[in-house]
Motif scaffolding. Structure first.
Motif, PDB file in Angstrom:
ATOM      1  N   SER A  29       0.807  -1.304   0.078  1.00  0.00           N
ATOM      2  CA  SER A  29      -0.159  -0.099   0.023  1.00  0.00           C
ATOM      3  C   SER A  29       0.819   1.283  -0.031  1.00  0.00           C
ATOM      4  O   SER A  29       1.642   1.559   0.928  1.00  0.00           O
ATOM      5  CB  SER A  29      -0.981   0.090   1.147  1.00  0.00           C
ATOM      6  N   LYS A  30       0.756   2.030  -1.197  1.00  0.00           N
ATOM      7  CA  LYS A  30       1.712   3.032  -1.230  1.00  0.00           C
ATOM      8  C   LYS A  30       1.104   4.345  -0.223  1.00  0.00           C
ATOM      9  O   LYS A  30       2.085   4.845   0.329  1.00  0.00           O
ATOM     10  CB  LYS A  30       1.485   3.541  -2.676  1.00  0.00           C
ATOM     11  N   THR A  31      -0.333   4.315   0.048  1.00  0.00           N
ATOM     12  CA  THR A  31      -0.810   5.157   0.888  1.00  0.00           C
ATOM     13  C   THR A  31      -0.187   5.041   2.184  1.00  0.00           C
ATOM     14  O   THR A  31       0.038   6.018   3.020  1.00  0.00           O
ATOM     15  CB  THR A  31      -2.356   5.442   0.619  1.00  0.00           C
ATOM     16  N   LEU A  32      -0.243   3.747   2.822  1.00  0.00           N
ATOM     17  CA  LEU A  32       0.215   3.396   4.182  1.00  0.00           C
ATOM     18  C   LEU A  32       1.683   3.050   4.302  1.00  0.00           C
ATOM     19  O   LEU A  32       2.178   3.011   5.296  1.00  0.00           O
ATOM     20  CB  LEU A  32      -0.673   2.129   4.691  1.00  0.00           C
ATOM     21  N   ARG A  79      -8.601   3.416   2.451  1.00  0.00           N
ATOM     22  CA  ARG A  79      -9.888   3.614   3.198  1.00  0.00           C
ATOM     23  C   ARG A  79     -10.806   4.502   2.094  1.00  0.00           C
ATOM     24  O   ARG A  79     -10.232   5.566   1.386  1.00  0.00           O
ATOM     25  CB  ARG A  79      -9.738   4.546   4.502  1.00  0.00           C
ATOM     26  N   THR A  80     -12.044   4.127   2.053  1.00  0.00           N
ATOM     27  CA  THR A  80     -13.182   4.767   1.419  1.00  0.00           C
ATOM     28  C   THR A  80     -14.017   5.580   2.434  1.00  0.00           C
ATOM     29  O   THR A  80     -14.725   4.752   3.230  1.00  0.00           O
ATOM     30  CB  THR A  80     -13.806   3.803   0.502  1.00  0.00           C
ATOM     31  N   TYR A  81     -13.956   6.827   2.570  1.00  0.00           N
ATOM     32  CA  TYR A  81     -14.863   7.561   3.639  1.00  0.00           C
ATOM     33  C   TYR A  81     -16.037   7.716   2.888  1.00  0.00           C
ATOM     34  O   TYR A  81     -16.503   8.178   1.957  1.00  0.00           O
ATOM     35  CB  TYR A  81     -14.283   8.796   3.789  1.00  0.00           C
ATOM     36  N   TYR A  82     -17.309   7.312   3.834  1.00  0.00           N
ATOM     37  CA  TYR A  82     -18.521   7.714   3.673  1.00  0.00           C
ATOM     38  C   TYR A  82     -18.929   9.075   4.067  1.00  0.00           C
ATOM     39  O   TYR A  82     -19.774   9.815   3.707  1.00  0.00           O
ATOM     40  CB  TYR A  82     -19.520   6.623   3.734  1.00  0.00           C
TER      41      TYR A  82
END
Length: 221
Positions: A29-32, A79-82
């Motif tokens: 995971s590049k983001t993390l 993560r996909t934020y709602y």
């Protein structure tokens, strides 16, 4: 790797198979800035035995072990934020689930089949909502958190006595017991259900070019 052996002894027929799979996965995971790896070797046997007592009666027994691997979306930690208080996040540590299946069946006159089946489903994976009572933030993710015991009785009958009618009928009775782990306080859910159905085709003319059908199905709640 897969090995299969077949053997016939008088009225008996046997088939044994053994499959071995060595699974290795690596995700980054590049983001993390996080790398996760998995490696496991599993064996999956299958076994079939058939006994032909006479022209009208055939008995069979089969066993199999199967694997259900997690999909990419299940393992992706992005993560996909709602909203400010809820999001979806995959679990890179989720493991595959396994099922063990046994079935005993009897076929009479090639038109009536009766079977009893049992399945044990272990390390079950599914989507689950986790809430933090302090922050009020809810996370939707995937976890291995349950096992299932499943039993079924199945009847299938094909009516063949009339040339102008083709009729297939079935009745299935199921019992399912699901046991969660400590994450859900070891909850147990038990359910008995049944399904009946009938599919009928009426041949209107001798050349079988004009026909009509009638179907019925009912599933218990």
């Amino acid at each position: 790797m897969y090995v299969s052996v077949q053997k016939s002894i008088k009225k008996w027929e046997f088939n044994f198979g053994l499959r071995g799979e060595n699974t290795q996965t690596k995700g980054f995971s590049k983001t993390l800035n996080q790398t996760n790896t998995n490696a496991y070797l599993k064996i999956y046997p299958t076994f079939y035995a058939t006994y032909t007592a006479n022209k009208k009666n055939i008995f069979s027994l089969n066993y199999s072990r199967r694997i259900g691997r997690p999909s990419y979306n299940m393992t992706n930690p992005f993560r996909t934020y709602y909203s400010n208080f809820s999001y979806l996040e995959g679990n890179p540590f989720i493991q595959p689930e396994f099922s063990n299946n046994i079935e005993v069946s009897h076929t009479y006159n090639d038109n009536l089949n009766t079977s009893i089946a049992f399945s044990y489903y272990e390390n079950g994976k599914s989507q689950i909502l986790l809430s933090d009572p302090v922050t009020n933030i809810s996370k939707l993710t995937y976890l291995n958190f349950f096992k299932v015991y499943s039993y079924s009785l199945n009847l299938d009958y094909t009516f063949k006595k009339w040339d102008w009618l083709e009729s297939s009928n079935s009745a299935n009775l199921f019992y399912r017991k699901t046991i969660a782990n400590e994450l859900l306080n070891n909850q147990i859910v038990e359910k008995t259900s049944f399904v009946i159905s009938s599919s009928n085709t009426f041949l209107i003319n001798k050349s079988k070019t004009f026909l009509s059908s009638l179907e019925f199905a009912y599933k218990s709640p």
